[in-house]
Structures are given as structure tokens and as C-alpha cells.
Design a protein around this motif. Structure first.
Motif, short mmCIF file in Angstrom:
data_model
loop_
_atom_site.label_atom_id
_atom_site.label_comp_id
_atom_site.label_asym_id
_atom_site.label_seq_id
_atom_site.Cartn_x
_atom_site.Cartn_y
_atom_site.Cartn_z
N HIS A 108 -18.55 -28.99 14.91
CA HIS A 108 -18.67 -28.24 16.57
C HIS A 108 -18.58 -26.85 16.61
N GLY A 109 -18.43 -26.16 16.04
CA GLY A 109 -18.75 -24.24 15.48
C GLY A 109 -17.56 -24.10 15.62
N PHE A 110 -16.42 -24.25 15.15
CA PHE A 110 -15.10 -24.15 15.39
C PHE A 110 -14.68 -23.70 13.70
N THR A 111 -14.19 -22.37 14.22
CA THR A 111 -13.43 -21.84 12.77
C THR A 111 -11.46 -21.96 12.75
N GLU A 112 -11.34 -21.04 11.48
CA GLU A 112 -10.18 -21.22 11.58
C GLU A 112 -9.22 -22.67 11.75
N ILE A 113 -9.17 -23.19 11.73
CA ILE A 113 -8.99 -24.98 11.93
C ILE A 113 -7.16 -25.20 11.17
#
Length: 132
Positions: A108-113
Motif C-alpha cells: 500500500h506504499g507505506f514505510t516505517e511500519i
């Protein structure tokens, strides 16, 4: 920011060393009062917030949303398996969860999860007394 060491904070930390289950701030305050401490409830809340922020205490949310605290053995990221009946908590690793969270975030294009996973069930001791 380094927290000042006080007699009250020391009493709370000592209590957390003796308590193996997740407990609310109110429950911790009651235990302190039972032991003759004069630590106020607001002080317990402030101490739990500071200890959580420093990574010295883990916090999870009960079904009703109340924050429950426990001093954990490992400071590294981990999860908990918690007994619904007696509150016993076991620290567990979750490599599959870590991989899944990273994959879903990336998809979903997220980082630093970041994530929190807590598993609730009935421990063997509590389950042994349960009717079949």
C-alpha cells in the motif's frame, strides 16, 4: 529526556518487578497502597507513561480500552500471549507477523511500519479446571 529517580518511582518499579501479569494503573496503585505506600494515583499514571515511553514497560489495551502495564524481560520488539482468566503473559516472537506487516505496508506504499499484536486465550492452568 531522563526521568528523575524518586522514592515513588522506585516503589512502582519494584512492584512491577514482582507482578508478572498486565495490570492497570488503578490495580498497581491498590497494590502499592496495600503495601503501605503513599504513592498517589496520578503519580502511578505519570510513571507508567514515562516507563512506557522509555521502553521499560509494555502496555496493551484491555477489551474495554483500559491500558494495562507490565515490565517486560526483553526490550526488543515482541508480542504477548495473555490468559484471559488469570492474566499470565508470555513474551513471544512473531517473525511471520513481522513479515506480513512489512508486506502489507509495502503493498500500500507505506514505510516505517509499526504494529502491536497481542494474543489472548486461556492458559493450561486455567483451562485444566474448565468443564469439558
Amino acid at each position: 529526556m531522563q526521568q528523575r529517580s524518586t522514592r515513588q518511582r522506585a516503589a512502582i518499579v519494584d512492584l512491577l518487578e514482582d507482578v508478572g501479569e498486565f495490570r492497570s494503573a488503578q490495580q498497581l496503585h491498590e497494590l502499592l497502597t496495600t503495601k503501605g505506600s503513599t504513592v498517589g494515583l496520578a503519580t502511578v499514571y505519570r510513571a507508567m507513561q514515562a516507563l512506557t515511553e522509555s521502553g521499560d514497560v509494555d502496555v496493551l489495551r484491555a477489551g474495554d480500552g483500559e491500558a494495562l502495564y507490565r515490565r517486560c524481560v526483553r526490550r526488543a520488539h515482541h508480542h504477548h500471549l495473555v490468559c484471559r482468566t488469570c492474566g499470565t503473559a508470555i513474551e513471544i516472537d512473531g517473525p511471520g507477523v513481522e513479515a506480513w506487516a512489512a508486506t502489507v505496508g509495502a503493498a500500500h506504499g507505506f514505510t516505517e511500519i509499526d504494529h502491536t499484536v497481542e494474543l489472548f486465550g486461556t492458559c493450561g492452568s486455567c483451562g485444566a479446571g474448565a468443564p469439558d
